[in-house]
Motif scaffolding. Structure first.
Motif, short mmCIF file in Angstrom:
data_model
loop_
_atom_site.label_atom_id
_atom_site.label_comp_id
_atom_site.label_asym_id
_atom_site.label_seq_id
_atom_site.Cartn_x
_atom_site.Cartn_y
_atom_site.Cartn_z
N UNK A 135 12.97 7.91 0.64
CA UNK A 135 12.97 6.96 1.76
C UNK A 135 11.54 6.84 2.27
N UNK A 136 11.03 5.60 2.36
CA UNK A 136 9.67 5.39 2.86
C UNK A 136 9.77 4.54 4.11
N UNK A 137 9.29 5.05 5.22
CA UNK A 137 9.44 4.34 6.50
C UNK A 137 8.63 3.04 6.49
N UNK A 138 9.02 2.13 7.37
CA UNK A 138 8.30 0.87 7.49
C UNK A 138 6.82 1.10 7.77
N UNK A 139 6.54 2.04 8.63
CA UNK A 139 5.15 2.33 8.99
C UNK A 139 4.34 2.77 7.77
N UNK A 178 5.19 2.16 4.63
CA UNK A 178 5.11 1.01 3.72
C UNK A 178 3.95 0.09 4.08
N UNK A 179 3.80 -0.19 5.36
CA UNK A 179 2.70 -1.05 5.80
C UNK A 179 1.35 -0.42 5.51
N UNK A 180 1.27 0.91 5.68
CA UNK A 180 0.02 1.60 5.40
C UNK A 180 -0.29 1.57 3.90
N UNK A 181 0.73 1.73 3.09
CA UNK A 181 0.53 1.70 1.63
C UNK A 181 0.08 0.31 1.17
N UNK A 221 -3.58 -0.07 2.17
CA UNK A 221 -4.47 0.69 1.28
C UNK A 221 -4.53 0.06 -0.11
N UNK A 222 -3.41 -0.48 -0.58
CA UNK A 222 -3.41 -1.14 -1.90
C UNK A 222 -4.41 -2.30 -1.91
N UNK A 223 -4.44 -3.09 -0.84
CA UNK A 223 -5.43 -4.17 -0.76
C UNK A 223 -6.86 -3.61 -0.71
#
Lengths: 269, 269
Positions: free
Chosen positions: A2-6, A8-11, A14-16
């Motif tokens: 499970x990956x939290x929304x927060x 996910x947004x951070x990932x 960082x991907x960008x």
């Protein structure tokens, strides 16, 4: 996991950053007369460039700063273990043969995986200035035509499909025969697109990509991007594709089933 | 014919105007879900798009205004006779199969010819925003990396060469065998680049393009661009290539001679 929304947004953020960091490192060497390609594999032609290494170093630098506890698997510098259960998988230049030939079909592949496989990925083409992002609720293309949603198309019949692979020989002789068994039934076959082929499936421009002999880092990001756009990516047995090897990416489940049946028919004959 | 400096400058100016006029017409249709490709040739798959026609109409509009007395040969709307001895030859979208597949390898081909053949040409790739211009003392590439001179490379041995063609079957079975006879001796073979392959020869990124079954408008502009960059383009007998058919473009004379000898060896066997 499970990956939290927060998270996910951070990932995604960082991907960008990773894609942004890789761009100048690849472009510094692209189309330069001095580009020297080493021969990594004495059995074949698999050049490694300065750009490959520089781009991966730049991306590892971003992760050391932004998410130091995630793991890393990179084509050039191997495995760095992490503690978060998340692993960044990247191929700094997918399509090195295309890169050293000056074609705009190579890409920087970035993805983040958990124990189930890739969850989010980016296919970035620095020369065109085009980025394909998929995962965590995002499916988008940013490039010369602006920002557009990614959406695979609805082509159901193999006879209406456009099929891509990079090299006509595909892999082993049996793998090549299986590819061409499918391709003969398709409407149009195109070659030479490297990782850009998967971006074209996600963009709804083509219907199938079939390849063999892939490494895990070659296919992690494409899986995330194509899946986020509604497509399906498996191995030639219909199982998980993120371990590499034989891969089929299809615009939808019907087309995937039709092509997979033909691949297996050829392999069994 | 002798073309004065003043006229050469005017022809270059108009060539850029033509490429500028074609860009929005092609991009309006590129990567659109609604793109409908007709089947021009019932024997094969040769789609004509709205974009093809719109781009040629736009270019004909520019010529009607800027140089109404020159002749025109266009892929879509045929021959318009002129009185100056100069004829504009264009293919509004070379690589329509690439275009309908969303690949960035198609191009707008523009050239001006006299009784001897093409004198100046442009290969334009609107999606990337890249333009290759050759002739009348100009040999230049303008694109994402800025403005750069075009210069073919010095590769002398076939065993060091990168060779390109669009479709692995190339043409007839005998033509395909001849291509692969050369390709087997090259260092690297790549497919799928459409007219962009010739731009890569002129850019010093690859060494050879070998194709068959070309139309005159497919090869006029590439001849001008490759020749201006120091390369050589002929048919498979070593004669003028601008009539179409079998074409070989090489980075230099030595490599051209080596590849031509191998083509002819295969055709004679």
């Amino acid at each position: 996991m499970q990956i939290s929304d927060t998270v996910q947004q951070d990932l995604l953020r960082v991907a960008h950053l990773l894609a942004d960091a890789a761009r100048p490192e690849t472009l510094r060497h692209f189309r330069q007369a001095s580009l020297s390609a080493e021969n990594k594999d004495s059995a074949g032609f698999d050049p490694v460039t300065e750009a490959d290494r520089a781009a991966e170093m730049a991306m590892r630098g971003v992760l050391a700063r932004e998410r130091p506890e995630d793991g890393i698997i990179g084509e050039e510098f191997g495995v760095t273990p992490g503690t978060t259960g998340l692993t960044w998988v990247f191929d700094p230049i997918d399509g090195t043969r295309g890169f050293i030939s000056g074609t705009p079909t190579w890409g920087v592949l970035i993805s983040v995986a958990d124990e189930t496989g890739p969850r989010m990925g980016i296919i970035d083409q620095p020369f065109i200035g085009e980025r394909f992002v998929g995962g965590f609720g995002v499916a988008v293309n940013m490039g010369p035509l602006g920002k557009r949603p990614l959406q695979c198309r609805k082509t159901k019949a193999l006879s209406d499909a456009t099929i891509l692979t990079t090299f006509p020989e595909v892999g082993s002789p049996a793998e090549g025969r299986a590819f061409h068994h499918v391709a003969r039934q398709a409407k149009l076959t195109r070659y030479g697109m490297d990782c850009y082929a998967y971006a074209l499936v996600a963009s709804g421009q083509v219907d199938l990509v079939i390849e063999a002999g892939l490494q895990p880092y070659d296919i992690h990001a494409p899986i995330a991007v194509v899946t986020a756009a509604g497509g399906i990516v498996t191995n030639w047995q219909g199982g998980a594709a993120h371990h590499g090897g034989q891969v089929i990416a299809a615009a939808n489940r019907d087309l995937h089933a039709a092509a997979l049946a033909q691949l297996q028919e050829s392999l069994a004959s």
